[in-house]
Design a protein around this motif. Structure first.
Motif, PDB file in Angstrom:
ATOM      1  N   LEU B  18       0.845  -1.192   0.000  1.00  0.00           N
ATOM      2  CA  LEU B  18       0.000   0.000   0.000  1.00  0.00           C
ATOM      3  C   LEU B  18       0.881   1.243   0.000  1.00  0.00           C
ATOM      4  O   LEU B  18       1.849   1.317   0.778  1.00  0.00           O
ATOM      5  N   ILE B  19       0.587   2.184  -0.879  1.00  0.00           N
ATOM      6  CA  ILE B  19       1.273   3.492  -0.827  1.00  0.00           C
ATOM      7  C   ILE B  19       0.244   4.515  -0.367  1.00  0.00           C
ATOM      8  O   ILE B  19      -0.661   4.879  -1.126  1.00  0.00           O
ATOM      9  N   ASP B 182      15.498  -5.921 -15.272  1.00  0.00           N
ATOM     10  CA  ASP B 182      15.339  -5.635 -13.846  1.00  0.00           C
ATOM     11  C   ASP B 182      15.234  -4.116 -13.691  1.00  0.00           C
ATOM     12  O   ASP B 182      16.117  -3.381 -14.167  1.00  0.00           O
ATOM     13  N   VAL B 183      14.178  -3.647 -13.046  1.00  0.00           N
ATOM     14  CA  VAL B 183      13.977  -2.200 -12.952  1.00  0.00           C
ATOM     15  C   VAL B 183      13.762  -1.750 -11.506  1.00  0.00           C
ATOM     16  O   VAL B 183      13.242  -2.501 -10.668  1.00  0.00           O
ATOM     17  N   ILE B 184      14.190  -0.518 -11.258  1.00  0.00           N
ATOM     18  CA  ILE B 184      13.815   0.200 -10.039  1.00  0.00           C
ATOM     19  C   ILE B 184      12.558   0.993 -10.377  1.00  0.00           C
ATOM     20  O   ILE B 184      12.512   1.679 -11.407  1.00  0.00           O
ATOM     21  N   VAL B 185      11.545   0.875  -9.534  1.00  0.00           N
ATOM     22  CA  VAL B 185      10.297   1.610  -9.726  1.00  0.00           C
ATOM     23  C   VAL B 185      10.225   2.683  -8.642  1.00  0.00           C
ATOM     24  O   VAL B 185      10.189   2.358  -7.451  1.00  0.00           O
ATOM     25  N   LEU B 186      10.259   3.936  -9.080  1.00  0.00           N
ATOM     26  CA  LEU B 186      10.210   5.062  -8.134  1.00  0.00           C
ATOM     27  C   LEU B 186       8.876   5.781  -8.315  1.00  0.00           C
ATOM     28  O   LEU B 186       8.571   6.255  -9.411  1.00  0.00           O
ATOM     29  N   ILE B 187       8.105   5.814  -7.241  1.00  0.00           N
ATOM     30  CA  ILE B 187       6.747   6.369  -7.307  1.00  0.00           C
ATOM     31  C   ILE B 187       6.585   7.496  -6.295  1.00  0.00           C
ATOM     32  O   ILE B 187       7.087   7.418  -5.170  1.00  0.00           O
ATOM     33  N   SER B 188       5.883   8.544  -6.733  1.00  0.00           N
ATOM     34  CA  SER B 188       5.310   9.487  -5.778  1.00  0.00           C
ATOM     35  C   SER B 188       3.804   9.410  -5.943  1.00  0.00           C
ATOM     36  O   SER B 188       3.274   9.716  -7.010  1.00  0.00           O
ATOM     37  N   ASN B 189       3.136   8.975  -4.910  1.00  0.00           N
ATOM     38  CA  ASN B 189       1.676   8.940  -4.960  1.00  0.00           C
ATOM     39  C   ASN B 189       1.201  10.369  -4.694  1.00  0.00           C
ATOM     40  O   ASN B 189       1.180  10.831  -3.557  1.00  0.00           O
ATOM     41  N   CYS B 190       0.811  11.054  -5.746  1.00  0.00           N
ATOM     42  CA  CYS B 190       0.811  12.526  -5.809  1.00  0.00           C
ATOM     43  C   CYS B 190       0.026  13.202  -4.678  1.00  0.00           C
ATOM     44  O   CYS B 190      -1.145  12.891  -4.446  1.00  0.00           O
ATOM     45  N   ASN B 201      -8.193  15.460  -3.939  1.00  0.00           N
ATOM     46  CA  ASN B 201      -8.272  14.609  -2.756  1.00  0.00           C
ATOM     47  C   ASN B 201      -7.335  13.420  -2.937  1.00  0.00           C
ATOM     48  O   ASN B 201      -7.756  12.359  -3.410  1.00  0.00           O
ATOM     49  N   PRO B 202      -6.038  13.561  -2.592  1.00  0.00           N
ATOM     50  CA  PRO B 202      -5.102  12.441  -2.756  1.00  0.00           C
ATOM     51  C   PRO B 202      -5.550  11.224  -1.952  1.00  0.00           C
ATOM     52  O   PRO B 202      -5.984  11.346  -0.802  1.00  0.00           O
ATOM     53  N   THR B 203      -5.438  10.060  -2.599  1.00  0.00           N
ATOM     54  CA  THR B 203      -5.896   8.809  -1.979  1.00  0.00           C
ATOM     55  C   THR B 203      -4.827   7.732  -2.154  1.00  0.00           C
ATOM     56  O   THR B 203      -3.924   7.880  -2.976  1.00  0.00           O
ATOM     57  N   PRO B 204      -4.895   6.641  -1.411  1.00  0.00           N
ATOM     58  CA  PRO B 204      -3.846   5.615  -1.508  1.00  0.00           C
ATOM     59  C   PRO B 204      -3.902   4.831  -2.810  1.00  0.00           C
ATOM     60  O   PRO B 204      -4.931   4.740  -3.463  1.00  0.00           O
ATOM     61  N   ALA B 205      -2.743   4.264  -3.165  1.00  0.00           N
ATOM     62  CA  ALA B 205      -2.630   3.351  -4.304  1.00  0.00           C
ATOM     63  C   ALA B 205      -2.016   2.056  -3.782  1.00  0.00           C
ATOM     64  O   ALA B 205      -1.451   2.017  -2.675  1.00  0.00           O
ATOM     65  N   GLU B 206      -2.135   0.988  -4.574  1.00  0.00           N
ATOM     66  CA  GLU B 206      -1.571  -0.283  -4.149  1.00  0.00           C
ATOM     67  C   GLU B 206      -0.754  -0.882  -5.292  1.00  0.00           C
ATOM     68  O   GLU B 206      -1.121  -0.739  -6.469  1.00  0.00           O
ATOM     69  N   LEU B 207       0.355  -1.523  -4.936  1.00  0.00           N
ATOM     70  CA  LEU B 207       1.190  -2.219  -5.913  1.00  0.00           C
ATOM     71  C   LEU B 207       1.058  -3.719  -5.684  1.00  0.00           C
ATOM     72  O   LEU B 207       1.210  -4.190  -4.553  1.00  0.00           O
TER      73      LEU B 207
END
Lengths: 239, 211
Positions: B18-19, B182-190, B201-207
């Motif tokens: 969960l992000i 092989d990758v690095i995944v860099l996320i900002s959940n805005c 209204n920023p809300t959570p995301a899931e990977l």
């Protein structure tokens, strides 16, 4: 506009050529498509702190445009104006196409090595920009989205691209005003989406001018409220 | 806007992360693995960068990606190309249908330009990217290129205009990516609160990851 201008220097970048220089605060750079159908791929950096660099997504979204023309500003990642487009006879400059690398150039135009062609060899935008960036001690990571002056790429309702041939005619020009010391890196090569199957890059003329006041940037400052704040941020560099 | 649902089942995934709204995430994906980014509550913008894990100087390249697909939006079938000209990932499933790659990430500095000078001290994606990168140690400011905004709707007009529209995503919509390296995944959940990219209204995301 009839500002008092002094021409400082003029030169021509031949087709395939690359160059870099600091456009000093208060100076104007006019780029001219000498033969028509030219293209100049350009990157911009803060000359005093080169980790600050052109951020095209910031430039596009704050002005709600993907085409660049007179009245638009080119923003750094730090919210400052690296250059303002104060005049433009062409009307549309591309922010989507980027540059080709060596493999892509060979795929498009065939092999064109120095060994056979000497200085007519087939160059590519990625290497040309990297070579110039390397001279200022910048790295691969600093090669981001570039703008392609004199080229136009249309986007249809489905999001598909169409390269517009004949967008720029002989003598068309675009002027960049620098409100801060800006490192300009550029190369004169065909746009990646140019359908011409022949490698035939066109020369670009460069003219440096000193303008008497920053009044020349009024159009850009006032074209959007965002740009007024961008110039405010830029001027804070000099307090 | 092709809608291509996935045949993968959440029960079979090897990880779920969960992000929370407004937070960064830095994870890795192996070649052959599939990543689902799930918009849990809808209308969220998930700002994402990809790097080669073997050589983090190799990264997602927006202009090459758009040029090679001849199209300005990403959706199922899109291949994400690197700055060295290699395919990094493919979008293999997508229930949203369109994702933005031109709008970039919000930053303190761009917020001052876009909204007002006094918005400088609001939280931003650039801050998230930098925090995660500098803790990880393999990435620095120079590596922070131009990102994908999953679930964000930024139409380009025939006149060359760029508009930020209310999201076309909804609760439970997702995008799935198959990694070719092989990758690095860099996320900002805005965390953006000033425009409709996430419905204010920023809300959570899931990977979710599958082998």
């Amino acid at each position: 506009m009839n500002e008092l201008r002094t021409t400082l220097y003029e030169t021509i970048v031949p087709g395939g050529g690359h160059t870099s220089f600091v456009l000093k605060r208060g100076q104007l750079l006019r780029l001219t498509d000498l033969e028509g159908g030219g293209n100049a791929s350009v990157l911009l950096f803060n000359a005093a702190e080169k980790s600050e660099r052109l951020n095209l997504p910031d430039s596009l979204k704050c002005q709600h445009t993907v085409k660049l023309t007179a009245g638009h500003c080119l923003y750094s990642d730090m919210g400052r104006v690296l250059a303002a487009i104060t005049a433009d006879s062409c009307g549309w400059h591309d922010s989507l196409g980027g540059v080709l690398n060596a493999a892509e150039v060979q795929e498009k135009y065939g092999q064109g090595r120095y060994q056979e062609l000497r200085n007519g060899f087939f160059r590519n935008g990625a290497d040309n920009l990297l070579v110039e960036m390397g001279k200022w001690d910048m790295r691969l990571q600093d090669l981001l989205m570039c703008l392609n002056l004199f080229s136009r790429v249309d986007v249809d309702a489905d999001g598909c691209f169409r390269f517009a041939t004949g967008n720029s005619r002989a003598g068309d020009y675009v002027e960049l005003y620098a409100p801060m010391d800006t490192l300009v890196v550029l190369t004169a090569l065909q746009h990646p989406m140019d359908p011409n199957p022949q490698y035939a890059p066109k020369p670009i003329g460069l003219t440096w001018q000193q303008v008497a006041s920053d009044g020349i940037s009024v159009l850009c400052r006032t074209s959007r409220p965002e740009n007024g704040r961008g110039f405010h941020n830029t001027e804070r560099l000099f307090i | 806007m092709p809608i291509v649902p996935s045949d993968k089942h959440p029960e079979a995934c090897i990880s779920r992360t969960l992000i929370p709204a407004g937070e960064p995430s830095l994870t890795e994906l192996k070649a052959g693995q599939t990543l689902r980014i799930l918009d849990l509550e809808g209308n969220q913008a998930v700002d994402t960068l990809f790097f080669s894990a073997a050589n983090p100087r190799e990264r997602y390249d927006v202009q090459r990606t758009l040029r090679k697909q001849g199209q300005v939006y990403l959706s199922a079938g899109s291949v994400l190309w690197s700055n060295l000209g290699n395919p990094m990932l493919s979008i293999v499933a997508d229930t949203c249908g369109r994702h933005d790659t031109l709008g970039g990430a919000c930053a303190q500095e761009s917020n001052t330009v876009r909204y007002a000078l006094d918005k400088r001290y609001m939280h931003s994606c650039r801050d998230n990217f930098l925090r995660a990168s500098l803790h990880d140690g393999r990435l620095s400011k120079a590596d922070i290129g131009h990102n994908i905004n999953f679930f964000m709707n930024v139409p380009v007009t025939a006149e060359g205009g760029l508009t930020f529209e209310d999201g076309i995503s909804g609760a439970g919509k997702y995008v799935e990516l198959l990694a070719h390296m092989d990758v690095i995944v860099l996320i900002s959940n805005c965390p953006q609160l000033n425009n409709p990219c996430n419905g204010w209204n920023p809300t959570p995301a899931e990977l979710l990851v599958w082998n």
